[in-house]
Design a protein around this motif. Sequence first.
Motif, short mmCIF file in Angstrom:
data_model
loop_
_atom_site.label_atom_id
_atom_site.label_comp_id
_atom_site.label_asym_id
_atom_site.label_seq_id
_atom_site.Cartn_x
_atom_site.Cartn_y
_atom_site.Cartn_z
N VAL A 132 22.98 -17.60 -96.81
CA VAL A 132 23.87 -18.26 -95.84
C VAL A 132 24.37 -17.25 -94.82
O VAL A 132 24.47 -17.54 -93.62
CB VAL A 132 25.05 -18.93 -96.58
N TYR A 133 24.69 -16.05 -95.28
CA TYR A 133 25.17 -15.01 -94.36
C TYR A 133 24.10 -14.64 -93.34
O TYR A 133 24.39 -14.52 -92.13
CB TYR A 133 25.57 -13.78 -95.18
N ALA A 167 21.58 -16.52 -92.33
CA ALA A 167 21.39 -17.66 -91.42
C ALA A 167 22.50 -17.73 -90.38
O ALA A 167 22.24 -17.99 -89.19
CB ALA A 167 21.33 -18.96 -92.22
N ASN A 168 23.73 -17.47 -90.78
CA ASN A 168 24.84 -17.49 -89.83
C ASN A 168 24.71 -16.37 -88.80
O ASN A 168 25.02 -16.57 -87.61
CB ASN A 168 26.17 -17.38 -90.56
N ARG A 169 24.28 -15.19 -89.24
CA ARG A 169 24.10 -14.09 -88.29
C ARG A 169 23.00 -14.40 -87.29
O ARG A 169 23.14 -14.14 -86.09
CB ARG A 169 23.76 -12.80 -89.05
N ARG A 212 21.97 -17.41 -86.34
CA ARG A 212 22.44 -18.47 -85.44
C ARG A 212 23.42 -17.91 -84.41
O ARG A 212 23.33 -18.25 -83.21
CB ARG A 212 23.11 -19.57 -86.25
N THR A 213 24.34 -17.07 -84.84
CA THR A 213 25.30 -16.48 -83.91
C THR A 213 24.61 -15.62 -82.87
O THR A 213 24.95 -15.65 -81.68
CB THR A 213 26.34 -15.66 -84.68
N THR A 242 22.65 -18.05 -80.37
CA THR A 242 23.54 -18.82 -79.50
C THR A 242 24.29 -17.92 -78.53
O THR A 242 24.51 -18.29 -77.36
CB THR A 242 24.54 -19.63 -80.33
N LEU A 252 15.08 -18.46 -89.21
CA LEU A 252 15.97 -19.53 -89.66
C LEU A 252 15.20 -20.60 -90.43
O LEU A 252 15.66 -21.09 -91.48
CB LEU A 252 16.67 -20.16 -88.46
N GLN A 305 15.61 -21.76 -94.36
CA GLN A 305 15.74 -23.17 -94.71
C GLN A 305 14.66 -23.58 -95.71
O GLN A 305 14.93 -24.32 -96.68
CB GLN A 305 15.66 -24.02 -93.46
#
Length: 224
Positions: free
Chosen positions: A86-87, A89-91, A93-94, A97, A125, A129
């Motif tokens: 999760v960490y 994936a968040n990095r 995505r950030t 974006t 990503l 998933q």
Amino acid sequence: MPTEFLLGRLPPAAQHLVPNAKERLAACVRDRAAYVERVEGSLEADMGALTRSTAAWVARIESCLPPQVPLAEVLGTRLKLMVQGVYLANRLRTLLTTALQLHVTAEAPVSKAEVHRMAQGMVLLKAIQAQYHRKSTMLASSATHLLFFAQGRLEKVFGPVRDALNAELTAMQSGKGALASFFGGSARESEEAKLDALAAATLALDALRTGPVCEGRRGLLQMA
């Protein structure tokens, strides 16, 4: 672009109000272009580091632990891998974006190299998933055990914190503790800050120990 529009149509009255107005606007244009270049350079380095981290995470999550490993170690490893995914994936995505929004805001063109790196981030990503989808059966069968394991770990963190705050407040109230505040300010402000921290730690422990894991209790933990 907005800056170029102001450069070309800035009225003389505004030029008198702001000394060197056109020079300052031109400097803004140069600074914006330089910042976009720095972000482009850091995007390559960040994407390379995230690619290596994601590849290592995929390899670890695909490996199987030997049967002689204790159950606590198995649960700890699985929980760590789930959180790490999760960490990552968040990095990703950030990072993606932020790069896109920066180019849109600065109205700067996206180079072919940047498009390639962004596509690489999207592939990473999708890989994360896909791994969660492949491990969905394992996650469904061990979700309850993982949650209780994480709950026990959090209790071991908040318990000593609450005990230490209780001891400090008892010493302060009895006059044995130092009056100088760790948080800065007077002794009264220090005592109030410690009381707030003690209340937060107690609330977190109560949320962990009384009842099953649910959305409301997770909200209480976040508040604490």
